[in-house]
Design an enzyme around this catalytic site. Structure first.
Site, PDB file in Angstrom:
ATOM      1  N   ASP A 117       0.883  -1.180   0.000  1.00  0.00           N
ATOM      2  CA  ASP A 117       0.000   0.000   0.000  1.00  0.00           C
ATOM      3  C   ASP A 117       0.918   1.226   0.000  1.00  0.00           C
ATOM      4  OD1 ASP A 117      -2.197   1.642   0.059  1.00  0.00           O
ATOM      5  OD2 ASP A 117      -2.669   1.309   2.176  1.00  0.00           O
TER       6      ASP A 117
HETATM    7  N1  ATP Z   1       4.547   4.305  13.688  1.00  0.00           N
HETATM    8  C1  ATP Z   1       3.975   5.468  13.325  1.00  0.00           C
HETATM    9  N2  ATP Z   1       4.662   6.618  13.432  1.00  0.00           N
HETATM   10  C2  ATP Z   1       4.105   7.802  13.104  1.00  0.00           C
HETATM   11  N3  ATP Z   1       2.845   7.930  12.643  1.00  0.00           N
HETATM   12  C3  ATP Z   1       2.100   6.828  12.505  1.00  0.00           C
HETATM   13  C4  ATP Z   1       2.617   5.539  12.833  1.00  0.00           C
HETATM   14  N4  ATP Z   1       1.650   4.618  12.614  1.00  0.00           N
HETATM   15  C5  ATP Z   1       0.579   5.304  12.155  1.00  0.00           C
HETATM   16  N5  ATP Z   1       0.831   6.630  12.085  1.00  0.00           N
HETATM   17  C6  ATP Z   1      -0.091   7.678  11.619  1.00  0.00           C
HETATM   18  O1  ATP Z   1      -1.397   7.139  11.532  1.00  0.00           O
HETATM   19  C7  ATP Z   1      -1.863   7.120  10.169  1.00  0.00           C
HETATM   20  C8  ATP Z   1      -2.672   5.867   9.944  1.00  0.00           C
HETATM   21  O2  ATP Z   1      -1.877   4.722  10.202  1.00  0.00           O
HETATM   22  P1  ATP Z   1      -1.930   3.451   9.231  1.00  0.00           P
HETATM   23  O3  ATP Z   1      -1.643   3.913   7.859  1.00  0.00           O
HETATM   24  O4  ATP Z   1      -1.099   2.379   9.788  1.00  0.00           O
HETATM   25  O5  ATP Z   1      -3.453   3.068   9.439  1.00  0.00           O
HETATM   26  P2  ATP Z   1      -4.614   2.666   8.457  1.00  0.00           P
HETATM   27  O6  ATP Z   1      -5.852   2.963   9.174  1.00  0.00           O
HETATM   28  O7  ATP Z   1      -4.365   1.287   8.036  1.00  0.00           O
HETATM   29  O8  ATP Z   1      -4.488   3.631   7.266  1.00  0.00           O
HETATM   30  P3  ATP Z   1      -5.001   3.505   5.787  1.00  0.00           P
HETATM   31  O9  ATP Z   1      -6.042   4.536   5.629  1.00  0.00           O
HETATM   32  O10 ATP Z   1      -3.776   3.825   5.017  1.00  0.00           O
HETATM   33  O11 ATP Z   1      -5.501   2.117   5.574  1.00  0.00           O
HETATM   34  C9  ATP Z   1      -0.603   7.235   9.334  1.00  0.00           C
HETATM   35  O12 ATP Z   1      -0.835   7.775   8.058  1.00  0.00           O
HETATM   36  C10 ATP Z   1       0.253   8.156  10.221  1.00  0.00           C
HETATM   37  O13 ATP Z   1      -0.163   9.487  10.096  1.00  0.00           O
HETATM   38 MG    MG Z   2      -2.017   4.243   5.986  1.00  0.00          MG
END
Ligand code: ATP
Ligand code: MG
Length: 261
Positions: free
Chosen positions: A179
């Protein structure tokens, strides 16, 4: 909020801020130097924890501090990435630097040996996962490219899936993020400092990440997400940095495949 005890003990009473960038049904709590990602228990949540550990020391990924399950939810506590997210204002204002960062990020992924990689997301598995998403009604029809379905597009997700089975490209296996979009990559200058959102990370065709990178750059520059558009991005920048000619058929294929996730 109910949080498993083991994780609670690691974050104590620290203050947090809720992240509102993600589009999925996970929630992300940002602490001072840690991040807690809460999502429904699923294959991707398990894959994310597994790959975060496997990639530790190979490329910059958050350190997995704990992973617990409670009430059908998975709680992954990890370290916070250093650097800035690739879709932050400063990067968006500098398309050449941003494309360098993203191209370096891809090359770093491709440099990882995959012979003992624990996850395989090549088309055999990916198409099955897409099929399951259709069966479970998980395809988000509000979040697809406008031309994918409808008058000049596919009749429905099932018809798209059939087309994807009929047009499988030859795969060039690499370590793929799965992704590879701007909010999932952190950097300092042109150097990646963090890859996050590893739910679909594993072995896959290198064109999968190239395609999603290209789509994410185009959308972020055109202002699809924040109503603000930016100047200066040309797709040739990305391919120049990568040192390869774009294969538009494969790029289209993997963008279409991603519509089913
Ligand atoms: N380890 C990290 N360090 C800093 N920011 C983080 C971290 N993990 C998550 N974030 C923040 O949280 C947001 C969402 O996390 P992540 O992309 O893992 O979740 P998601 O809900 O699966 O997102 P997506 O909409 O891409 O499916 C990231 O874009 C970032 O802004
Ligand atoms: Mg994400």
């Amino acid at each position: 909020m109910q949080i498993p005890e083991k994780i609670h003990n690691l974050i104590l009473e620290e203050e947090y801020r809720k992240d509102d960038i993600g589009m999925s049904d996970s929630s992300v709590l940002l602490f001072h130097d840690k991040v807690l990602k809460i999502q429904p228990c699923c294959e991707e949540a398990e894959n994310e924890y597994c790959m975060m550990q496997w990639l530790s020391g190979k490329i910059p990924v958050p350190q997995a501090l704990a992973c617990e399950k409670m009430d059908q939810k998975s709680y992954l506590l990890m370290s916070k990435c250093s650097g800035k997210m690739a879709c932050e204002e400063n990067y968006m204002q500098e398309p050449e630097l941003l494309t360098k960062l993203l191209a370096n990020g891809l090359k770093k992924l491709w440099s990882v040996g995959i012979s003992d990689c624990p996850a395989d997301w090549r088309l055999d598995r990916k198409l099955k996962a897409a099929e399951e998403n259709i069966e479970r009604g998980l395809v988000d029809m509000d979040n697809v490219e406008p031309e994918t379905f409808g008058e000049n597009g596919f009749r429905d997700p099932q018809a798209l899936l059939q087309w994807l089975y009929d047009h499988r490209p030859q795969e060039e296996p690499v370590l793929s993020h799965g992704d590879y979009c701007l909010p999932n990559i952190f950097g300092t200058g042109s150097e990646p400092t963090g890859y996050i959102d590893l739910g679909r990370t594993g072995i896959a065709d290198k064109w999968c990440d190239i395609a999603l990178c290209y789509r994410s750059l185009s959308h972020n520059y055109s202002g699809k997400y924040c109503e603000k558009s930016y100047e200066g991005f040309e797709e040739s920048l990305l391919f120049k940095e990568l040192g390869i000619e774009p294969d538009w058929e494969k790029i289209r294929y993997y963008i279409l495949l991603d519509e089913l996730f």
